[in-house]
Design an enzyme around this catalytic site. Structure first.
Site, PDB file in Angstrom:
ATOM      1  N   GLY A   1      17.264  22.975 -30.445  1.00 35.26           N
ATOM      2  CA  GLY A   1      15.895  22.888 -29.946  1.00 35.26           C
ATOM      3  C   GLY A   1      15.607  21.752 -28.977  1.00 35.26           C
TER       4      GLY A   1
ATOM      5  N   LYS B   1      -3.437  19.781 -30.378  1.00 35.76           N
ATOM      6  CA  LYS B   1      -3.258  20.883 -29.418  1.00 35.76           C
ATOM      7  C   LYS B   1      -4.361  21.951 -29.509  1.00 35.76           C
ATOM      8  CE  LYS B   1       1.798  20.520 -29.210  1.00 35.76           C
ATOM      9  NZ  LYS B   1       3.051  21.273 -29.206  1.00 35.76           N
TER      10      LYS B   1
ATOM     11  N   ASN C   1      -0.778  21.873 -24.608  1.00 34.79           N
ATOM     12  CA  ASN C   1      -0.021  20.618 -24.719  1.00 34.79           C
ATOM     13  C   ASN C   1       0.038  19.846 -23.405  1.00 34.79           C
ATOM     14  OD1 ASN C   1       1.714  22.264 -23.286  1.00 34.79           O
ATOM     15  ND2 ASN C   1       3.539  21.358 -24.196  1.00 34.79           N
TER      16      ASN C   1
ATOM     17  N   ARG D   1       6.032  32.696 -44.655  1.00 32.90           N
ATOM     18  CA  ARG D   1       5.820  32.541 -46.096  1.00 32.90           C
ATOM     19  C   ARG D   1       4.433  33.066 -46.471  1.00 32.90           C
ATOM     20  NH1 ARG D   1       5.823  26.440 -48.182  1.00 32.90           N
ATOM     21  NH2 ARG D   1       4.189  26.366 -46.610  1.00 32.90           N
ATOM     22  N   THR D   2       3.421  32.617 -45.714  1.00 34.94           N
ATOM     23  CA  THR D   2       2.050  33.095 -45.940  1.00 34.94           C
ATOM     24  C   THR D   2       1.817  34.242 -44.972  1.00 34.94           C
ATOM     25  OG1 THR D   2       1.512  30.758 -46.280  1.00 34.94           O
ATOM     26  CG2 THR D   2      -0.334  32.293 -46.141  1.00 34.94           C
TER      27      THR D   2
ATOM     28  N   SER E   1       8.555  11.777 -25.518  1.00 30.33           N
ATOM     29  CA  SER E   1       8.086  12.103 -24.166  1.00 30.33           C
ATOM     30  C   SER E   1       8.073  10.901 -23.222  1.00 30.33           C
ATOM     31  CB  SER E   1       6.702  12.750 -24.227  1.00 30.33           C
ATOM     32  OG  SER E   1       6.813  14.016 -24.847  1.00 30.33           O
TER      33      SER E   1
ATOM     34  N   THR F   1      -0.054  16.095 -28.220  1.00 31.60           N
ATOM     35  CA  THR F   1       0.812  16.542 -29.300  1.00 31.60           C
ATOM     36  C   THR F   1       0.053  16.563 -30.623  1.00 31.60           C
ATOM     37  OG1 THR F   1       3.002  16.292 -30.293  1.00 31.60           O
ATOM     38  CG2 THR F   1       1.889  14.255 -29.654  1.00 31.60           C
TER      39      THR F   1
ATOM     40  N   ASP G   1       4.985  24.815 -23.740  1.00 25.00           N
ATOM     41  CA  ASP G   1       6.012  25.107 -24.753  1.00 25.00           C
ATOM     42  C   ASP G   1       6.614  26.490 -24.520  1.00 25.00           C
ATOM     43  OD1 ASP G   1       5.764  22.699 -26.108  1.00 25.00           O
ATOM     44  OD2 ASP G   1       4.181  23.454 -27.432  1.00 25.00           O
TER      45      ASP G   1
ATOM     46  N   GLY H   1       8.108  31.882 -39.036  1.00 32.90           N
ATOM     47  CA  GLY H   1       6.987  30.950 -38.941  1.00 32.90           C
ATOM     48  C   GLY H   1       5.831  31.545 -38.162  1.00 32.90           C
TER      49      GLY H   1
HETATM   50  P1  ATR Z   1       3.514  23.980 -35.959  1.00 32.04           P
HETATM   51  O1  ATR Z   1       2.153  23.900 -35.293  1.00 32.04           O
HETATM   52  O2  ATR Z   1       4.456  22.895 -35.522  1.00 32.04           O
HETATM   53  O3  ATR Z   1       4.123  25.337 -35.866  1.00 32.04           O
HETATM   54  P2  ATR Z   1       2.377  24.389 -38.575  1.00 32.04           P
HETATM   55  O4  ATR Z   1       1.212  25.057 -37.937  1.00 32.04           O
HETATM   56  O5  ATR Z   1       2.139  23.400 -39.658  1.00 32.04           O
HETATM   57  O6  ATR Z   1       3.256  23.620 -37.518  1.00 32.04           O
HETATM   58  O7  ATR Z   1       3.362  25.525 -39.099  1.00 32.04           O
HETATM   59  C1  ATR Z   1       4.424  25.269 -39.946  1.00 32.04           C
HETATM   60  C2  ATR Z   1       5.185  26.562 -40.232  1.00 32.04           C
HETATM   61  O8  ATR Z   1       6.269  26.236 -41.137  1.00 32.04           O
HETATM   62  C3  ATR Z   1       4.358  27.634 -40.932  1.00 32.04           C
HETATM   63  O9  ATR Z   1       4.817  28.895 -40.516  1.00 32.04           O
HETATM   64  C4  ATR Z   1       4.684  27.376 -42.407  1.00 32.04           C
HETATM   65  O10 ATR Z   1       4.498  28.472 -43.257  1.00 32.04           O
HETATM   66  P3  ATR Z   1       3.057  28.732 -43.978  1.00 32.04           P
HETATM   67  O11 ATR Z   1       2.171  29.290 -42.914  1.00 32.04           O
HETATM   68  O12 ATR Z   1       3.367  29.697 -45.040  1.00 32.04           O
HETATM   69  O13 ATR Z   1       2.622  27.391 -44.470  1.00 32.04           O
HETATM   70  C5  ATR Z   1       6.161  27.046 -42.307  1.00 32.04           C
HETATM   71  N1  ATR Z   1       6.680  26.318 -43.466  1.00 32.04           N
HETATM   72  C6  ATR Z   1       6.539  24.992 -43.730  1.00 32.04           C
HETATM   73  N2  ATR Z   1       7.164  24.682 -44.887  1.00 32.04           N
HETATM   74  C7  ATR Z   1       7.722  25.831 -45.364  1.00 32.04           C
HETATM   75  C8  ATR Z   1       8.506  26.173 -46.532  1.00 32.04           C
HETATM   76  N3  ATR Z   1       8.867  25.247 -47.433  1.00 32.04           N
HETATM   77  N4  ATR Z   1       8.896  27.456 -46.669  1.00 32.04           N
HETATM   78  C9  ATR Z   1       8.559  28.399 -45.760  1.00 32.04           C
HETATM   79  N5  ATR Z   1       7.820  28.140 -44.654  1.00 32.04           N
HETATM   80  C10 ATR Z   1       7.407  26.883 -44.451  1.00 32.04           C
END
Ligand code: ATR
Length: 275
Positions: A240, A65, A86, A153-154, A16, A61, A102, A128
């Site tokens: 991006g 945030k 942000n 993933r979660t 930035s 950042t 953003d 994500g």
């Molecule tokens: P940001 O604020 O930049 O979005 P974050 O809140 O840490 O960062 O989010 C990271 C994202 O990447 C989440 O969606 C995370 O999935 P989980 O919620 O399941 O943790 C995803 N992510 C990171 N590593 C991953 C991996 N190896 N496989 C799948 N998803 C992943």
């Protein structure tokens, strides 16, 4: 002289200062934009410095945030559902106005790089459910007529995210990519996968309609494995970096009074730091 900042922990990798420094010089403005290391414990005291008039405002950042969203005096109603800010602007009475640019940056990047991308847009897939995903989903809900599928993933985290948005936004585990992507015209990666060349397991782009656009908010590397694979399969891709450049525009305008432009020259300058 008008002063602005970017705070984070760590802050030394932030691009930035380069972006705002470029614009200050380009438009011949008296002003400064400095990176400041601030720990989470020190954030409230730093915001008091902003209230006190030392700065006109600044950027926030990782990891501040969400905490900043809680601490500002006035929340931008248009971006409050993202629950993360942000960009901060000091009002004349010392109050801090917080907003999330953003969302704007995400949309403006696609508008510039893929004009018309949202015309007649129905289903989209967002990979994500972190803070970045919230801004992207907030931007997309205003542009799509179908569903915004948030895959994570979660899956519980995706479910928590969609609770803050309307019923246009639905949650699913990553494993359901094939089903969700079948009708999608846009795929957005907001996860940290792709940084340093890591790749997704189980995301099969062969199921994605050929007219789809694939974009990633990760910009190091510029062409993430997902974008490389999408391009190899003949899908349109947008990287991006433009989101980073465009999200800086509203803040610069608010602090320094000139609306700056995202030009190819600026892009080249920042691209050179990604190598
Ligand atoms: P940001 O604020 O930049 O979005 P974050 O809140 O840490 O960062 O989010 C990271 C994202 O990447 C989440 O969606 C995370 O999935 P989980 O919620 O399941 O943790 C995803 N992510 C990171 N590593 C991953 C991996 N190896 N496989 C799948 N998803 C992943």
């Amino acid at each position: 002289m008008i002063k602005a900042f970017v705070i984070g922990h760590p802050i030394k990798h932030s691009r930035s200062p380069l972006i705002h420094g470029y614009w200050l010089k380009h438009y011949g403005l008296q002003g400064s934009y400095e990176p400041i290391e601030v720990t989470p414990e020190a954030l409230p005291a730093f915001l008091d410095r902003l209230r006190g008039g030392e700065f006109a405002g600044g950027n926030v950042t990782v990891p501040h945030k969400e905490q900043t969203f809680q601490l500002v005096d006035e929340k931008d109603p248009k971006t409050a559902h993202i629950k993360a800010f942000n960009t901060l602007v000091r009002r004349e009475d010392g109050h801090i106005f917080g907003t999330n640019t953003d969302l704007y940056g995400f949309l403006a990047n696609l508008d510039q790089e893929a004009p018309g991308w949202s015309g007649g847009l129905e289903d989209v897939v967002v990979l994500g459910a972190g803070g970045a995903a919230r801004a992207v989903v907030a931007g997309l809900t205003g542009r799509v007529s179908g569903k915004v599928h948030v895959l994570n993933r979660t899956v519980e985290r995706a479910q928590a995210l969609i609770a803050d948005f309307g019923d246009k936004v639905v949650a699913a585990p990553l494993e359901q990519f094939g089903a969700a992507a079948q009708r999608a015209r846009l795929i957005v990666n907001t996860t940290t996968i792709g940084m340093h060349g890591t790749r997704f397991e189980g995301i099969d782009l062969a199921r994605v309609p050929r007219a789809a656009l694939v974009t990633d908010i990760v910009y190091v590397p510029l062409l993430t494995p997902l974008l490389t694979e999408a391009a190899e399969q003949g899908l349109r891709v947008v990287d991006g970096l433009g989101m980073l450049l465009h999200q800086a525009v509203p803040g610069f305008e608010a602090w320094f009074g000139t609306r700056p432009e995202v030009t190819p020259e600026l892009r080249v300058l920042i691209e050179a730091t990604l190598k």
